[in-house]
Design a protein around this motif. Structure first.
Motif, PDB file in Angstrom:
ATOM      1  N   LYS A  58      -1.473  10.277   2.295  1.00  0.00           N
ATOM      2  CA  LYS A  58      -2.819  10.388   1.729  1.00  0.00           C
ATOM      3  C   LYS A  58      -3.525  11.638   2.248  1.00  0.00           C
ATOM      4  O   LYS A  58      -4.213  12.335   1.492  1.00  0.00           O
ATOM      5  CB  LYS A  58      -3.633   9.140   2.065  1.00  0.00           C
TER       6      LYS A  58
ATOM      7  N   ASP B 218       0.830  -1.209   0.000  1.00  0.00           N
ATOM      8  CA  ASP B 218       0.000   0.000   0.000  1.00  0.00           C
ATOM      9  C   ASP B 218       0.863   1.258   0.000  1.00  0.00           C
ATOM     10  O   ASP B 218       0.529   2.262  -0.654  1.00  0.00           O
ATOM     11  CB  ASP B 218      -0.921  -0.015   1.224  1.00  0.00           C
TER      12      ASP B 218
ATOM     13  N   GLN C 103       0.479   6.632  -6.913  1.00  0.00           N
ATOM     14  CA  GLN C 103      -0.761   7.370  -7.132  1.00  0.00           C
ATOM     15  C   GLN C 103      -0.574   8.869  -6.936  1.00  0.00           C
ATOM     16  O   GLN C 103      -1.171   9.693  -7.639  1.00  0.00           O
ATOM     17  CB  GLN C 103      -1.848   6.845  -6.187  1.00  0.00           C
ATOM     18  N   LEU C 104       0.268   9.237  -5.978  1.00  0.00           N
ATOM     19  CA  LEU C 104       0.495  10.654  -5.675  1.00  0.00           C
ATOM     20  C   LEU C 104       1.624  11.263  -6.504  1.00  0.00           C
ATOM     21  O   LEU C 104       1.942  12.439  -6.340  1.00  0.00           O
ATOM     22  CB  LEU C 104       0.801  10.816  -4.187  1.00  0.00           C
TER      23      LEU C 104
ATOM     24  N   THR D 102       2.023   6.164   5.179  1.00  0.00           N
ATOM     25  CA  THR D 102       1.072   6.090   4.066  1.00  0.00           C
ATOM     26  C   THR D 102      -0.167   6.928   4.346  1.00  0.00           C
ATOM     27  O   THR D 102      -0.624   7.704   3.490  1.00  0.00           O
ATOM     28  CB  THR D 102       0.675   4.637   3.794  1.00  0.00           C
ATOM     29  N   GLU D 103      -0.730   6.781   5.534  1.00  0.00           N
ATOM     30  CA  GLU D 103      -1.929   7.537   5.895  1.00  0.00           C
ATOM     31  C   GLU D 103      -1.651   9.026   5.908  1.00  0.00           C
ATOM     32  O   GLU D 103      -2.497   9.836   5.487  1.00  0.00           O
ATOM     33  CB  GLU D 103      -2.459   7.074   7.259  1.00  0.00           C
TER      34      GLU D 103
ATOM     35  N   GLN E 125       2.066   1.745  -3.585  1.00  0.00           N
ATOM     36  CA  GLN E 125       0.934   2.119  -4.425  1.00  0.00           C
ATOM     37  C   GLN E 125       0.560   3.584  -4.209  1.00  0.00           C
ATOM     38  O   GLN E 125       0.238   4.310  -5.170  1.00  0.00           O
ATOM     39  CB  GLN E 125      -0.264   1.214  -4.116  1.00  0.00           C
ATOM     40  N   THR E 126       0.631   4.022  -2.961  1.00  0.00           N
ATOM     41  CA  THR E 126       0.322   5.424  -2.639  1.00  0.00           C
ATOM     42  C   THR E 126       1.338   6.368  -3.260  1.00  0.00           C
ATOM     43  O   THR E 126       0.982   7.424  -3.807  1.00  0.00           O
ATOM     44  CB  THR E 126       0.270   5.617  -1.111  1.00  0.00           C
TER      45      THR E 126
END
Length: 277
Positions: free
Chosen positions: A273, A30, A37-38, A269-270, A33-34
């Protein structure tokens, strides 16, 4: 949750941050992936010089993560880049204590690697090395230490890929390359030149590859005296995770501090995001 801001690139340590030995830490897939994506660029920059870029790519693939070789920077690669800038590879002989990750980058730069001295014969050692490079070596032997010591005592420059005294593994914390360097320094009286963290050399090389301004770049690591101090010396922000060597208690006795402290890459990660919301 810590508030992150103004991040376009990350320089990420691996041992103790992404995995322990061959065991991935929770949230690894994850996390990457983050980043994709960012559109956050990254270099995986490790002091561990034992593996090649491709071996690290394969290790991450086995854990479900896809990266390119160009996204990997090891202290072995950093050492080869540094030496190629300061020496003529065609005229320089190097004896290496280390594995493929230390040897292959030197060969790719055109350096000649020398062999072990034949210590169990009456023959003289023959032509020695101009430089001794020492990195993590799981096949370390008496003969390797003796050959390195003889070369250094004969005037060879002494280079350490990194000076980590310990290494987090799936079995616990064991000795790192710094312990090997200490043995050679004791035997020769010569201090090594260190290429990896906390020296800024490897961070500067990674930043050159990322082509992102320093004020938008953050280093992530688990070790105060290498990852975090290296970021401080380089002039970039840092984030320390608590899944490796250094602890919150260690922060109380440190003259320098990370910009942020988080429990693990899941927390990172959080926070990444949340940075975009």
């Amino acid at each position: 949750m810590a508030i992150l801001s103004n991040i376009r690139a990350l320089i990420i340590d691996m041992d103790g941050v992404l995995w322990h030995g061959n065991n991935p830490l929770p949230g690894l897939v994850d996390f990457f992936q983050t980043l994709r994506q960012l559109n956050i660029r990254f270099i995986l920059a490790t002091n561990n010089a034992s593996l090649t870029q491709q071996q690290y790519v394969s290790k991450l693939a086995d854990m479900g993560v896809s990266v390119s070789p160009e996204e990997i920077m090891t202290s072995g690669i950093a050492t080869a880049l540094y030496l190629a800038e300061h020496e003529d590879p065609a005229k320089t002989r190097i004896f290496v204590i280390g594995e493929d990750g230390a040897k292959q980058p030197l060969l790719e730069k055109g350096f000649t690697l020398t062999d072990l001295y034949q210590l169990n014969t009456e023959n003289t050692p023959g032509q020695g090395a101009d430089i001794v490079v020492c990195g993590k070596d799981q096949t370390l032997t008496w003969d390797k230490l003796a050959t390195a010591s003889l070369n250094i005592r004969a005037g060879a420059k002494f280079i350490g890929t990194n000076a980590d005294t310990t290494l987090p593994t799936e079995h616990g914390i064991t000795h790192g390359n710094g312990a090997i360097l200490a043995a050679l320094q004791t035997a020769t009286g010569v201090s090594p030149t260190i290429i990896g963290k906390p020296e800024p050399i490897m961070y500067q090389q990674a930043m050159s590859l990322l082509a992102v301004p320093p004020n938008l770049t953050v280093a992530i690591g688990d070790r105060l005296e290498t990852d975090i101090l290296g970021a401080v010396r380089t002039g970039i922000r840092s984030l320390m995770v608590l899944t490796g060597v250094s602890t919150e208690a260690d922060l109380q006795h440190s003259d320098y501090q990370p910009t942020w402290v988080m429990s693990d890459i899941q927390a990172v990660t959080e926070a990444l995001k949340a940075m975009t919301t």
